[in-house]
Design an enzyme around this catalytic site. Structure first.
Site, PDB file in Angstrom:
ATOM      1  N   ALA A 244       0.845  -1.203   0.000  1.00  0.00           N
ATOM      2  CA  ALA A 244       0.000   0.000   0.000  1.00  0.00           C
ATOM      3  C   ALA A 244       0.874   1.245   0.000  1.00  0.00           C
ATOM      4  CB  ALA A 244      -0.920  -0.022   1.226  1.00  0.00           C
ATOM      5  N   GLY A 245       1.806   1.288  -0.951  1.00  0.00           N
ATOM      6  CA  GLY A 245       2.736   2.419  -0.985  1.00  0.00           C
ATOM      7  C   GLY A 245       2.362   3.464  -2.018  1.00  0.00           C
TER       8      GLY A 245
ATOM      9  N   PRO B 132      13.962  -1.997  -3.520  1.00  0.00           N
ATOM     10  CA  PRO B 132      15.086  -1.050  -3.462  1.00  0.00           C
ATOM     11  C   PRO B 132      16.412  -1.704  -3.841  1.00  0.00           C
ATOM     12  CG  PRO B 132      14.541  -1.807  -1.262  1.00  0.00           C
ATOM     13  CD  PRO B 132      13.538  -2.437  -2.184  1.00  0.00           C
TER      14      PRO B 132
ATOM     15  N   SER C   9       5.396  -4.008  -9.424  1.00  0.00           N
ATOM     16  CA  SER C   9       6.699  -3.469  -9.016  1.00  0.00           C
ATOM     17  C   SER C   9       7.637  -3.449 -10.214  1.00  0.00           C
ATOM     18  CB  SER C   9       7.329  -4.374  -7.948  1.00  0.00           C
ATOM     19  OG  SER C   9       6.551  -4.394  -6.779  1.00  0.00           O
TER      20      SER C   9
ATOM     21  N   ALA D 158       4.250   9.092 -12.318  1.00  0.00           N
ATOM     22  CA  ALA D 158       5.262   9.900 -11.631  1.00  0.00           C
ATOM     23  C   ALA D 158       4.601  10.503 -10.404  1.00  0.00           C
ATOM     24  CB  ALA D 158       5.784  10.996 -12.559  1.00  0.00           C
TER      25      ALA D 158
ATOM     26  N   LEU E 204      12.508  -0.520 -17.120  1.00  0.00           N
ATOM     27  CA  LEU E 204      13.843  -0.040 -16.711  1.00  0.00           C
ATOM     28  C   LEU E 204      14.375   0.967 -17.724  1.00  0.00           C
ATOM     29  CD1 LEU E 204      16.021  -3.091 -15.520  1.00  0.00           C
ATOM     30  CD2 LEU E 204      14.802  -1.417 -14.141  1.00  0.00           C
TER      31      LEU E 204
ATOM     32  N   LEU F  92      14.659   8.671 -19.355  1.00  0.00           N
ATOM     33  CA  LEU F  92      14.226   9.925 -18.727  1.00  0.00           C
ATOM     34  C   LEU F  92      15.364  10.528 -17.900  1.00  0.00           C
ATOM     35  CD1 LEU F  92      10.640   8.857 -17.597  1.00  0.00           C
ATOM     36  CD2 LEU F  92      11.187  10.606 -19.299  1.00  0.00           C
TER      37      LEU F  92
ATOM     38  N   CYS G 281      13.025   5.877  -7.833  1.00  0.00           N
ATOM     39  CA  CYS G 281      13.111   5.019  -9.026  1.00  0.00           C
ATOM     40  C   CYS G 281      14.373   5.176  -9.858  1.00  0.00           C
ATOM     41  CB  CYS G 281      11.896   5.272  -9.904  1.00  0.00           C
ATOM     42  SG  CYS G 281      10.372   4.748  -9.111  1.00  0.00           S
TER      43      CYS G 281
ATOM     44  N   LYS H 294      10.702  16.350  -5.393  1.00  0.00           N
ATOM     45  CA  LYS H 294      10.085  17.183  -6.420  1.00  0.00           C
ATOM     46  C   LYS H 294       8.845  17.790  -5.775  1.00  0.00           C
ATOM     47  CE  LYS H 294       7.504  15.035  -9.565  1.00  0.00           C
ATOM     48  NZ  LYS H 294       6.936  14.067 -10.544  1.00  0.00           N
TER      49      LYS H 294
HETATM   50  P1  NAD Z   1       6.674   1.763  -1.175  1.00  0.00           P
HETATM   51  O1  NAD Z   1       7.865   1.446  -0.359  1.00  0.00           O
HETATM   52  O2  NAD Z   1       6.023   3.106  -1.040  1.00  0.00           O
HETATM   53  O3  NAD Z   1       5.521   0.664  -0.908  1.00  0.00           O
HETATM   54  C1  NAD Z   1       5.746  -0.711  -0.881  1.00  0.00           C
HETATM   55  C2  NAD Z   1       4.913  -1.306   0.258  1.00  0.00           C
HETATM   56  O4  NAD Z   1       4.972  -2.730   0.184  1.00  0.00           O
HETATM   57  C3  NAD Z   1       5.408  -0.941   1.660  1.00  0.00           C
HETATM   58  O5  NAD Z   1       4.395  -0.245   2.359  1.00  0.00           O
HETATM   59  C4  NAD Z   1       5.740  -2.300   2.305  1.00  0.00           C
HETATM   60  O6  NAD Z   1       5.415  -2.367   3.687  1.00  0.00           O
HETATM   61  C5  NAD Z   1       4.846  -3.243   1.507  1.00  0.00           C
HETATM   62  N1  NAD Z   1       5.252  -4.646   1.554  1.00  0.00           N
HETATM   63  C6  NAD Z   1       6.489  -5.180   1.349  1.00  0.00           C
HETATM   64  N2  NAD Z   1       6.439  -6.520   1.449  1.00  0.00           N
HETATM   65  C7  NAD Z   1       5.152  -6.856   1.715  1.00  0.00           C
HETATM   66  C8  NAD Z   1       4.476  -8.095   1.928  1.00  0.00           C
HETATM   67  N3  NAD Z   1       5.092  -9.268   1.845  1.00  0.00           N
HETATM   68  N4  NAD Z   1       3.154  -8.067   2.199  1.00  0.00           N
HETATM   69  C9  NAD Z   1       2.497  -6.894   2.267  1.00  0.00           C
HETATM   70  N5  NAD Z   1       3.083  -5.687   2.075  1.00  0.00           N
HETATM   71  C10 NAD Z   1       4.394  -5.667   1.792  1.00  0.00           C
HETATM   72  O7  NAD Z   1       7.096   1.513  -2.691  1.00  0.00           O
HETATM   73  P2  NAD Z   1       6.467   2.195  -3.997  1.00  0.00           P
HETATM   74  O8  NAD Z   1       7.076   3.543  -4.220  1.00  0.00           O
HETATM   75  O9  NAD Z   1       4.986   2.065  -3.961  1.00  0.00           O
HETATM   76  O10 NAD Z   1       7.068   1.255  -5.135  1.00  0.00           O
HETATM   77  C11 NAD Z   1       6.612  -0.077  -5.299  1.00  0.00           C
HETATM   78  C12 NAD Z   1       7.199  -0.627  -6.589  1.00  0.00           C
HETATM   79  O11 NAD Z   1       6.718   0.132  -7.705  1.00  0.00           O
HETATM   80  C13 NAD Z   1       8.718  -0.581  -6.678  1.00  0.00           C
HETATM   81  O12 NAD Z   1       9.160  -1.702  -7.396  1.00  0.00           O
HETATM   82  C14 NAD Z   1       8.976   0.676  -7.499  1.00  0.00           C
HETATM   83  O13 NAD Z   1      10.203   0.622  -8.206  1.00  0.00           O
HETATM   84  C15 NAD Z   1       7.814   0.668  -8.462  1.00  0.00           C
HETATM   85  N6  NAD Z   1       7.418   2.001  -8.958  1.00  0.00           N
HETATM   86  C16 NAD Z   1       7.399   3.084  -8.115  1.00  0.00           C
HETATM   87  C17 NAD Z   1       6.967   4.318  -8.598  1.00  0.00           C
HETATM   88  C18 NAD Z   1       6.944   5.532  -7.701  1.00  0.00           C
HETATM   89  O14 NAD Z   1       6.759   6.626  -8.217  1.00  0.00           O
HETATM   90  N7  NAD Z   1       7.102   5.409  -6.392  1.00  0.00           N
HETATM   91  C19 NAD Z   1       6.545   4.443  -9.910  1.00  0.00           C
HETATM   92  C20 NAD Z   1       6.548   3.313 -10.724  1.00  0.00           C
HETATM   93  C21 NAD Z   1       6.984   2.089 -10.241  1.00  0.00           C
HETATM   94  C1  UDX Z   2       9.784   8.609 -12.400  1.00  0.00           C
HETATM   95  C2  UDX Z   2       9.234   8.433 -13.828  1.00  0.00           C
HETATM   96  O1  UDX Z   2       8.952   9.717 -14.376  1.00  0.00           O
HETATM   97  C3  UDX Z   2       7.975   7.597 -13.806  1.00  0.00           C
HETATM   98  O2  UDX Z   2       7.535   7.354 -15.136  1.00  0.00           O
HETATM   99  C4  UDX Z   2       8.278   6.265 -13.124  1.00  0.00           C
HETATM  100  O3  UDX Z   2       7.108   5.478 -13.072  1.00  0.00           O
HETATM  101  C5  UDX Z   2       8.834   6.486 -11.726  1.00  0.00           C
HETATM  102  O4  UDX Z   2       9.999   7.337 -11.816  1.00  0.00           O
HETATM  103  P1  UDX Z   2       9.175  10.148 -10.330  1.00  0.00           P
HETATM  104  O5  UDX Z   2      10.522   9.758  -9.839  1.00  0.00           O
HETATM  105  O6  UDX Z   2       8.006  10.009  -9.429  1.00  0.00           O
HETATM  106  O7  UDX Z   2       8.814   9.325 -11.661  1.00  0.00           O
HETATM  107  O8  UDX Z   2       9.210  11.690 -10.790  1.00  0.00           O
HETATM  108  P2  UDX Z   2       9.820  12.457 -12.066  1.00  0.00           P
HETATM  109  O9  UDX Z   2       8.852  13.503 -12.457  1.00  0.00           O
HETATM  110  O10 UDX Z   2      10.256  11.538 -13.114  1.00  0.00           O
HETATM  111  O11 UDX Z   2      11.094  13.195 -11.434  1.00  0.00           O
HETATM  112  C6  UDX Z   2      12.229  12.485 -10.998  1.00  0.00           C
HETATM  113  C7  UDX Z   2      13.308  13.468 -10.607  1.00  0.00           C
HETATM  114  O12 UDX Z   2      13.839  14.144 -11.743  1.00  0.00           O
HETATM  115  C8  UDX Z   2      12.841  14.558  -9.650  1.00  0.00           C
HETATM  116  O13 UDX Z   2      13.844  14.793  -8.685  1.00  0.00           O
HETATM  117  C9  UDX Z   2      12.666  15.753 -10.556  1.00  0.00           C
HETATM  118  O14 UDX Z   2      12.794  16.987  -9.880  1.00  0.00           O
HETATM  119  C10 UDX Z   2      13.807  15.547 -11.532  1.00  0.00           C
HETATM  120  N1  UDX Z   2      13.612  16.215 -12.821  1.00  0.00           N
HETATM  121  C11 UDX Z   2      12.571  15.867 -13.630  1.00  0.00           C
HETATM  122  C12 UDX Z   2      14.528  17.189 -13.238  1.00  0.00           C
HETATM  123  O15 UDX Z   2      15.481  17.519 -12.523  1.00  0.00           O
HETATM  124  N2  UDX Z   2      14.340  17.780 -14.462  1.00  0.00           N
HETATM  125  C13 UDX Z   2      13.324  17.443 -15.294  1.00  0.00           C
HETATM  126  O16 UDX Z   2      13.240  18.018 -16.397  1.00  0.00           O
HETATM  127  C14 UDX Z   2      12.408  16.463 -14.862  1.00  0.00           C
END
Ligand code: NAD
Ligand code: UDX
Length: 468
Positions: free
Chosen positions: A13-14, A96, A134, A167, A220, A226, A275, A338
């Site tokens: 639930a992140g 991570p 993920s 994002a 990836l 980006l 990310c 950001k």
């Molecule tokens: P997050 O750390 O905010 O959330 C992950 C959650 O999973 C945590 O709350 C943790 O407690 C829970 N968790 C871990 N193991 C568990 C289990 N066995 N059962 C139940 N809960 C469990 O992470 P996030 O930012 O939501 O990212 C999740 C994934 O999505 C990562 O792989 C990340 O790279 C990817 N992702 C993140 C973003 C972003 O903007 N944050 C965007 C696109 C993709």
């Molecule tokens: C990124 C990707 O954009 C998204 O598609 C993916 O799913 C998760 O990773 P996020 O990290 O949430 O998203 O934000 P993003 O808007 O991409 O910014 C990432 C970082 O780059 C921030 O620190 C932002 O300030 C910086 N940034 C972005 C710059 O410095 N310059 C830019 O022109 C754009």
């Protein structure tokens, strides 16, 4: 087998699980969505009646929660029970970078993926579709499949990859109107079941289907491309500062070419967030693993330039303030990586604050959304800098721009929050010490107005301002 999906469980639930399932729930009122997490505190916040207490800040999220929570959207810690009920299970747990062991600092730590897969194998119903949400190294679906099918219970699971491209700060908009949805898999009926869900609000021609490995790798690579643009423009920001050119004008001129495009060309203190660094490190690791040294070193440079940019800015700050910030009060505006998020993971604010603390500065920090406790926790990791005998705190977190700028020698703008763009210099400048400085790492403040009120300005990539 034709699927009839009525119950979906999302593990995690992140920042991804919460917003993603909220948008799904809005558009699929006939499906029940259960978002589960092992973190009780986080789940309690998702269930809080006070919507200001939601665990993540994301514009528009509170409205969705209000609309769907308790109807077809539920948050709980009942991981096993909700897995058992589900026809489709999204894995949305954290991945991570490993901090120890083989591949430390580069490879993704898959222990949470491993654990969730084992839980699904044990408690999930046979026939359920398991969706990787993920971001994962290419070929992880194979590992998940092996774990799922390793129980001697004759259960069968179908695996899909459906990476998330949202994002932070614009997550709801990105989920409502994505550029594309990517689904990787080799079972057409499972793929169609997921397409059916998305097609409740997304045009079919935006839904791309590929094999599993292409889907995992595309995620990836999207992040790597980006991030590469940001390192490219940041490397040129330094050249602008030397030559008297202006990075904003260069970005505009370069980005106006349709082949290059206008987005992601904003110079800044270096990319942060959970990310980019993690995913490129993983790309470097995988490339090395397959013996592709040139590919690995090409992408490693994107990270190197990013570290160089924030370090370069710290040095400029110290040099400009007469070579020392010891005992000086420095105001830090913005701690989030950001704007429009409360997330501080890999924020450039962390390394800049660390550098300034090591140089003996006293920090006055303000961010409109980041919880004070999160900043304290992060900065406490740097306790080892010089001992301070007079009992003053090394940093203090304040509630407004006005409070944070009181008596400071310099302001560092780190996050591009709107309220920092509109600083009223006539009110702020008189309360600063002289000579007063603002270091604008985002190039967002009105240089003329600040200078008019006697504040010296350094602005990233702005050669003409910085040279005067
Ligand atoms: P997050 O750390 O905010 O959330 C992950 C959650 O999973 C945590 O709350 C943790 O407690 C829970 N968790 C871990 N193991 C568990 C289990 N066995 N059962 C139940 N809960 C469990 O992470 P996030 O930012 O939501 O990212 C999740 C994934 O999505 C990562 O792989 C990340 O790279 C990817 N992702 C993140 C973003 C972003 O903007 N944050 C965007 C696109 C993709
Ligand atoms: C990124 C990707 O954009 C998204 O598609 C993916 O799913 C998760 O990773 P996020 O990290 O949430 O998203 O934000 P993003 O808007 O991409 O910014 C990432 C970082 O780059 C921030 O620190 C932002 O300030 C910086 N940034 C972005 C710059 O410095 N310059 C830019 O022109 C754009």
């Amino acid at each position: 087998m034709k699927y009839n999906i009525k119950n979906i469980c999302c593990i995690g639930a992140g920042y991804v699980g919460g917003p993603t399932m909220s948008v799904f729930a809005k558009h699929c009122p006939d499906i029940q969505f259960n978002v589960v997490d092992i973190n009780t505190e986080r789940i309690n916040k998702w269930n809080s009646q006070n919507l200001k207490e939601l665990p993540i800040y994301e514009p528009g999220l509170d409205t969705l929660i209000k609309k769907c929570r308790g109807k077809n959207l539920h948050f709980s810690t009942q991981v096993e029970a909700k897995i058992a009920d589900a026809d489709m299970i999204f894995i949305s747990v954290n991945t991570p970078t490993k901090v120890s062991g083989f591949g430390a600092g580069k490879a993704s730590d898959l222990k949470w993926i491993d654990k969730s897969s084992r839980q699904i194998s044990k408690y999930g119903k046979s026939g359920a579709i398991v969706v990787e949400k993920s971001t994962l190294p290419v070929k992880t679906a194979q590992t998940i499949e092996e774990i799922l099918n390793s129980n001697n219970n004759n259960k069968v699971f179908k695996i899909l990859s459906n990476p998330e491209f949202l994002a932070e700060g614009s997550a709801i908009n990105n989920l409502e109107f994505p550029d594309r949805v990517l689904i990787g898999g080799d079972d057409n009926e499972a793929i169609n079941a997921l397409i059916e869900i998305y097609s409740n609000w997304i045009e079919i021609d935006k839904i791309l289907t590929t094999d599993l490995w292409s889907s995992e790798l595309s995620k990836l690579i999207s992040n790597a491309f980006l991030a590469q643009r940001i390192s490219s423009i940041n490397s040129i920001s330094a050249l602008c500062e030397k030559t008297g050119a202006n990075i904003k004008e260069v970005s505009l001129a370069v980005g106006s070419d349709k082949r290059i495009g206008e987005y992601f060309l904003e110079a800044g203190p270096g990319f942060g967030g959970s990310c980019f660094k993690k995913d490129i490190s993983n790309l470097v690791y995988i490339s090395n693993y397959y013996g592709l040294k040139e590919t690995a070193s090409y992408w490693q440079k994107v990270i190197d330039i990013n570290n160089w940019q924030s370090n370069r800015i710290s040095q400029i700050i110290v040099n400009t303030l007469f070579g020392t910030v010891s005992g000086k009060r420095i105001c830090i505006l913005g701690f989030a990586f950001k704007s429009n998020t409360n997330d501080i993971r890999e924020s450039p604010a962390i390394s800049i604050c660390r550098d300034l603390l090591e140089e003996g500065a006293l920090l006055q920090i303000y961010d409109p959304r980041v919880e004070k406790q999160k900043i304290n926790q992060e900065l406490s990791k740097f306790k080892n800098h010089k001992d301070k005998s007079n009992g003053d705190k090394y940093w203090i977190i304040l509630n407004s721009i006005k409070e944070a700028t009181q008596n400071c020698d310099a302001i560092i703008v780190i996050t591009e929050w709107n309220e920092f763009k509109d600083i009223v210099w006539s009110e702020i400048a008189p309360s600063m010490r002289h000579p007063s400085w603002v270091f604008d790492t985002r190039s967002i403040i009105d240089v003329k107005k600040a200078k008019k009120h006697g504040v010296n300005v350094w602005s990233v990539g702005n050669g003409s301002t910085n040279n005067k």
